[in-house]
Write a protein that holds these residues in place. Structure first.
Motif, PDB file in Angstrom:
ATOM      1  N   ILE A 104       0.833  -1.203   0.000  1.00  0.00           N
ATOM      2  CA  ILE A 104       0.000   0.000   0.000  1.00  0.00           C
ATOM      3  C   ILE A 104       0.875   1.263   0.000  1.00  0.00           C
ATOM      4  CG2 ILE A 104      -2.048  -1.105   0.994  1.00  0.00           C
ATOM      5  CD1 ILE A 104      -1.221   0.025   3.739  1.00  0.00           C
ATOM      6  N   LEU A 105       1.945   1.217  -0.759  1.00  0.00           N
ATOM      7  CA  LEU A 105       2.881   2.342  -0.802  1.00  0.00           C
ATOM      8  C   LEU A 105       2.244   3.615  -1.354  1.00  0.00           C
ATOM      9  CD1 LEU A 105       6.151   0.523  -1.877  1.00  0.00           C
ATOM     10  CD2 LEU A 105       5.630   1.536   0.362  1.00  0.00           C
ATOM     11  N   GLY A 106       1.305   3.495  -2.255  1.00  0.00           N
ATOM     12  CA  GLY A 106       0.619   4.684  -2.769  1.00  0.00           C
ATOM     13  C   GLY A 106      -0.114   5.413  -1.655  1.00  0.00           C
ATOM     14  N   ARG A 107      -0.780   4.674  -0.806  1.00  0.00           N
ATOM     15  CA  ARG A 107      -1.489   5.287   0.327  1.00  0.00           C
ATOM     16  C   ARG A 107      -0.504   5.853   1.344  1.00  0.00           C
ATOM     17  NH1 ARG A 107      -5.430   0.842   2.357  1.00  0.00           N
ATOM     18  NH2 ARG A 107      -5.832   2.424   3.955  1.00  0.00           N
ATOM     19  N   LEU A 108       0.620   5.165   1.553  1.00  0.00           N
ATOM     20  CA  LEU A 108       1.650   5.674   2.462  1.00  0.00           C
ATOM     21  C   LEU A 108       2.192   7.004   1.938  1.00  0.00           C
ATOM     22  CD1 LEU A 108       3.188   4.842   5.092  1.00  0.00           C
ATOM     23  CD2 LEU A 108       4.948   3.899   3.587  1.00  0.00           C
ATOM     24  N   GLU A 109       2.399   7.072   0.627  1.00  0.00           N
ATOM     25  CA  GLU A 109       2.860   8.314  -0.011  1.00  0.00           C
ATOM     26  C   GLU A 109       1.853   9.439   0.198  1.00  0.00           C
ATOM     27  OE1 GLU A 109       4.981  11.122  -2.118  1.00  0.00           O
ATOM     28  OE2 GLU A 109       5.706   9.143  -1.513  1.00  0.00           O
ATOM     29  N   GLU A 110       0.576   9.146  -0.025  1.00  0.00           N
ATOM     30  CA  GLU A 110      -0.450  10.180   0.126  1.00  0.00           C
ATOM     31  C   GLU A 110      -0.535  10.705   1.555  1.00  0.00           C
ATOM     32  OE1 GLU A 110      -3.991   8.269  -1.333  1.00  0.00           O
ATOM     33  OE2 GLU A 110      -3.565   8.841  -3.415  1.00  0.00           O
ATOM     34  N   LYS A 111      -0.368   9.839   2.531  1.00  0.00           N
ATOM     35  CA  LYS A 111      -0.509  10.250   3.936  1.00  0.00           C
ATOM     36  C   LYS A 111       0.762  10.903   4.482  1.00  0.00           C
ATOM     37  CE  LYS A 111      -2.097   9.376   8.411  1.00  0.00           C
ATOM     38  NZ  LYS A 111      -3.218   9.996   8.961  1.00  0.00           N
ATOM     39  N   TYR A 112       1.932  10.325   4.186  1.00  0.00           N
ATOM     40  CA  TYR A 112       3.169  10.787   4.812  1.00  0.00           C
ATOM     41  C   TYR A 112       4.169  11.412   3.832  1.00  0.00           C
ATOM     42  CZ  TYR A 112       1.460   8.381   8.912  1.00  0.00           C
ATOM     43  OH  TYR A 112       0.687   7.986   9.984  1.00  0.00           O
ATOM     44  N   GLY A 113       4.155  10.990   2.592  1.00  0.00           N
ATOM     45  CA  GLY A 113       5.052  11.550   1.589  1.00  0.00           C
ATOM     46  C   GLY A 113       6.477  11.679   2.071  1.00  0.00           C
ATOM     47  N   ASP A 114       7.021  12.859   1.946  1.00  0.00           N
ATOM     48  CA  ASP A 114       8.404  13.114   2.344  1.00  0.00           C
ATOM     49  C   ASP A 114       8.501  13.646   3.773  1.00  0.00           C
ATOM     50  OD1 ASP A 114      11.059  12.824   1.482  1.00  0.00           O
ATOM     51  OD2 ASP A 114      11.239  14.958   1.022  1.00  0.00           O
ATOM     52  N   ASP A 115       7.404  13.552   4.523  1.00  0.00           N
ATOM     53  CA  ASP A 115       7.373  14.054   5.898  1.00  0.00           C
ATOM     54  C   ASP A 115       7.685  12.975   6.922  1.00  0.00           C
ATOM     55  OD1 ASP A 115       6.704  16.610   5.040  1.00  0.00           O
ATOM     56  OD2 ASP A 115       4.557  16.168   5.103  1.00  0.00           O
ATOM     57  N   ALA A 116       8.109  11.824   6.498  1.00  0.00           N
ATOM     58  CA  ALA A 116       8.473  10.733   7.400  1.00  0.00           C
ATOM     59  C   ALA A 116       9.915  10.323   7.104  1.00  0.00           C
ATOM     60  CB  ALA A 116       7.539   9.541   7.201  1.00  0.00           C
ATOM     61  N   TYR A 117      10.447   9.489   7.968  1.00  0.00           N
ATOM     62  CA  TYR A 117      11.763   8.899   7.742  1.00  0.00           C
ATOM     63  C   TYR A 117      11.523   7.450   7.355  1.00  0.00           C
ATOM     64  CZ  TYR A 117      16.763   8.222   8.232  1.00  0.00           C
ATOM     65  OH  TYR A 117      18.089   7.990   7.958  1.00  0.00           O
ATOM     66  N   TYR A 118      12.233   6.980   6.337  1.00  0.00           N
ATOM     67  CA  TYR A 118      12.031   5.625   5.834  1.00  0.00           C
ATOM     68  C   TYR A 118      13.324   4.827   5.933  1.00  0.00           C
ATOM     69  CZ  TYR A 118       7.858   7.739   3.866  1.00  0.00           C
ATOM     70  OH  TYR A 118       6.672   8.406   3.704  1.00  0.00           O
ATOM     71  N   VAL A 119      13.171   3.605   6.387  1.00  0.00           N
ATOM     72  CA  VAL A 119      14.288   2.669   6.455  1.00  0.00           C
ATOM     73  C   VAL A 119      13.981   1.523   5.499  1.00  0.00           C
ATOM     74  CG1 VAL A 119      15.549   1.037   7.907  1.00  0.00           C
ATOM     75  CG2 VAL A 119      14.807   3.236   8.851  1.00  0.00           C
TER      76      VAL A 119
END
Length: 177
Positions: free
Chosen positions: A58-73
């Protein structure tokens, strides 16, 4: 800041979260919202670290909610070790869903290891594509966790007991090979 640990599964995600539980300024969880749907599925508390291999679906939904405002590992492990671990779990969980749902049964007679490699390669490609334009991300390789995890700790300005966190990497959590 929220942190998302994107991974295939079978690569140390449980251990990663156990290590993060030694942080005092973040909450941490492993697959904590997998049973939820709609907006609730991605409604994580602030300053939470989540490891959930299903996020890769569900990466599309993750992008819509958090985009570049989160840290990703991007947490990963040797491809063959990961695939072999999944091949031993072919009849339940993600592998059953991959074989029966995504591949609609797959190619007749396909070996479990072939299907597991296909799953691992597909998820890894999804993660790489998702992360290509992210400002705040890093890779952590299971085999190099003792080097990579302290860099992650520093990157997210973690507070707490780093030595206790590192000790978790010597424990095999949720192991199947």
């Amino acid at each position: 800041m929220n942190v998302f640990v994107l991974n295939t599964g079978r690569c140390g995600s449980t251990t990663f979260i156990r290590a993060c539980e030694h942080m005092s300024n973040y909450s941490a969880g492993h697959e904590t919202r997998i049973h939820l749907t709609g907006p609730s599925r991605l409604d994580y508390a602030q300053n939470h670290i989540e490891a959930d291999n299903r996020l890769c679906w569900i990466l599309g939904r993750l992008e819509e909610k958090y985009g570049d405002d989160a840290y990703y590992v991007h947490l990963y492990r040797d491809r063959e070790a990961t695939a072999n671990s999944f091949a031993r779990r072919m009849d339940f969980g993600i592998m059953q869903a991959w074989r029966e749902g995504v591949l609609l049964g797959g190619r007749a007679g396909a070996a479990p290891l072939e299907l597991a490699r296909d799953y691992v390669d597909s998820v890894e490609a999804n993660i790489r594509l998702f992360l290509r334009n992210k400002s705040h991300c890093m890779e952590v390789r299971l085999e190099k966790a003792m080097e990579d995890f302290p860099r992650f700790w520093q990157a997210v300005n973690a507070e707490g007991d780093l030595q206790a966190a590192l000790a978790e990497w010597w424990v095999r959590h949720n192991a199947s090979g």
